[in-house]
Write an enzyme that holds these catalytic residues in place. Structure first.
Site, short mmCIF file in Angstrom:
data_model
loop_
_atom_site.label_atom_id
_atom_site.label_comp_id
_atom_site.label_asym_id
_atom_site.label_seq_id
_atom_site.Cartn_x
_atom_site.Cartn_y
_atom_site.Cartn_z
N ARG A 366 0.90 -1.35 0.12
CA ARG A 366 -0.18 -0.01 -0.10
C ARG A 366 0.74 1.26 0.25
O ARG A 366 0.22 2.43 -0.20
CB ARG A 366 -1.04 -0.15 1.19
N VAL A 367 2.00 1.20 0.23
CA VAL A 367 3.01 2.43 0.25
C VAL A 367 4.02 2.47 -0.57
O VAL A 367 4.70 3.33 -0.78
CB VAL A 367 3.27 2.84 1.69
#
Ligand code: ATP
Ligand code: MG
Length: 504
Positions: A366-367
């Protein structure tokens, strides 16, 4: 000598005046009950939760629970080390472990004692095993890549420094290998690595140690081992101790750290075992209700610090084992919700020979995207799309001859791409070489190549560029970009091989 009462009374008076008492009142508790490494102690009303309690013979325990008229203490040592009637004293200290650079290259147990037979560790300090996690203002965004060295991960599920990425899969699907190879890939990257082994057979930890030593990775690595033979208390403690060791590097040395927790399923089991012995009410899957907190307070300690705090990071790779791919059980769902992404390893892919057996379709980071090397990011979009398209149609390969030419070619390209994504163990690839391979995988240049020759072609290309065109590799490495100019050079290398060794 004459008898002089006056002199003697002066002497006595002086002695009395200068007398200082060193005695203080000390509480001494008593062990009133023992069971499997957990003891109840009465008579220490001022003990704190998490405090170290000292027993005879240098044995320590941690206050695990405060009850109305006694303490519950988990013993850090053999189950039989403490018996009913033993004395117990408060140490006034929260559980701490030795930390510092002297630990590099060493194998220690959950309380930081060396267990590799290489003598004592000249550690420089101690840190509490549990600390406050960095708050929002103490953190900065994740933007630097943590390269695993696996093409498929760095291209499709990129991890950033300071991120928490879960590695999840059934038994024997390559979870440990992925983590260990990521450690090996940190050589020269200035990252300190910590491998926390929880509830494993000692022999498999020895294997990890040998692999890391052979790869020259122990110079920047520390192993924290609470093996299956160790009491549940040590297995429970190990990941927190490992994190304390990591924090010293992040906060004090301003160094980036990678920490692997292998694995949290066994960690949760150790905690369940302790909790059941304490007769805490069992909840879902017999885990106590606070098992979520067990892992959230651990993984919250991974972070990339703000510039004011030095800007260093702890990246964590927790590992969770599933049964027959079921991620809906209690521990997997918990850890999935705590982490910033998951790498799913699948048994069927593994047995079909697709190794690392990563299901890229359901794996996410997600990052990490922000932290991906630009050169790889440029190529990854096409790779992701083509891989997804192929997986969708893959089942048709069995009757490919009945399909139209266009679809046949698409399938062929997919199989080539999958072939190039395969990667052996302990051979992590530097970014610049990954760029070559991924470009090759998505290029139409080799779509006519016989599948059996694809891997050999990839190796030949890497060898050719390494020996003839170091400047191309250097260009990608230093600029982190894949320019049109580099692309032209790379295409001519591929073409040269097609016209030469791989002709016909
Ligand atoms: P366990 O559940 O027992 O902890 P695991 O999921 O950690 O297993 P590993 O021990 O990493 O799996 O790997 C299992 C076996 O698969 C090992 O023999 C390893 O060498 C092999 N293996 C792992 N990854 C690859 C790969 N990319 N290519 C070939 N073999 C691999
Ligand atoms: Mg494993």
């Amino acid at each position: 000598m004459s008898y002089d009462p006056a002199a003697i009374s002066t002497l006595i008076r002086n002695r009395l005046e200068s007398f200082q008492s060193n005695t203080t009142v000390e509480e001494v508790g008593l062990v009133v009950e023992t069971a499997d490494g957990i003891v109840r102690v009465s008579g220490l009303p001022n003990a704190m939760l998490g405090e170290m309690i000292a027993f005879p013979n240098g044995i320590f325990g941690i206050v695990f629970n405060l009850e109305a008229d006694h303490l519950v203490v988990i013993i850090l040592g053999k189950k039989t080390a403490v018996t009913i009637g033993d004395t117990a004293k408060c140490s006034g200290r929260i559980m701490e472990v030795p930390v510092g650079k002297a630990l590099l290259g060493r194998v220690v147990n959950a309380v930081g004692e060396p267990i590799d037979g290489k003598g004592p560790v000249a550690s420089t300090g101690v840190r509490p095993v549990e600390t406050k996690v960095p708050g929002v203002l103490d953190r900065s965004p994740v933007e630097e890549p943590m390269q695993t060295g696996y093409k498929i991960v760095d291209a499709l599920i990129p991890i950033g420094r300071g991120q928490r990425e879960l590695i999840i899969g059934d038994r024997q699907t390559g979870k440990t290998t992925l983590a260990i190879d990521t450690i090996i890939n940190q050589k020269g990257a200035g990252v300190v690595c910590i491998y926390v082994a929880i509830g494993k057979k000692s022999s498999s930890v020895v294997e990890v140690l040998e692999t890391l030593t052979k790869a020259g990775a122990m110079a920047y690595t520390i192993i924290v081992d609470a093996s299956a033979d160790d009491p549940a208390s040590m297995q429970y403690l190990a990941p927190y101790s490992g994190t304390a060791i990591a924090e010293e590097f992040m906060y004090a040395e301003k160094q980036d750290v990678l920490i692997v927790y292998d694995d949290l399923t066994k960690h949760a089991n150790a905690y369940r075992q302790i909790s059941l012995l304490l007769k805490r009410p069992p909840g879902r899957e017999a885990f106590p209700g606070d098992v979520f907190y067990l892992h959230s307070r651990l993984l919250e300690r991974s972070a990339r610090l703000s510039q004011e705090l030095g800007g260093a990071s702890i990246t964590s790779l927790p590992i969770v084992e599933t049964q027959r791919g079921d991620v809906s059980t209690y521990i997997p769902t918990n850890v999935i919700s705590i982490t910033d992404g998951q790498i799913f390893l699948q048994g069927d892919l593994f047995y079909a020979g697709f190794r690392p057996a990563i299901n890229a379709g359901i794996s996410v980071s997600r990052v990490g995207g922000k932290a991906q090397t630009a050169a790889i990011r440029k190529l990854s979009g096409k790779l992701r799309l083509e891989l997804a398209r192929f997986r969708e149609k893959e089942s048709f390969t069995a009757f490919a001859s009945e399909l139209d030419e266009e679809t046949q070619l698409q399938l062929k390209r997919g199989t080539i791409l999958v072939e190039i994504l395969k990667q052996g163990i302990h051979v992590p690839m530097p970014v610049e070489e990954q760029v070559l391979s991924i470009y090759l995988a998505t290029s139409v240049l080799i779509e006519k190549l016989d599948l059996s020759k694809v891997k050999a072609f990839e190796m030949a290309l890497l060898a050719k560029v390494r020996s003839e065109d170091q400047s191309l590799l250097e260009e990608i490495r230093s600029s982190k970009k894949f320019t049109p100019d580099s692309e032209t050079k790379l295409r001519s290398h591929i073409q040269a091989l097609l016209d030469g060794a791989f002709k016909g």
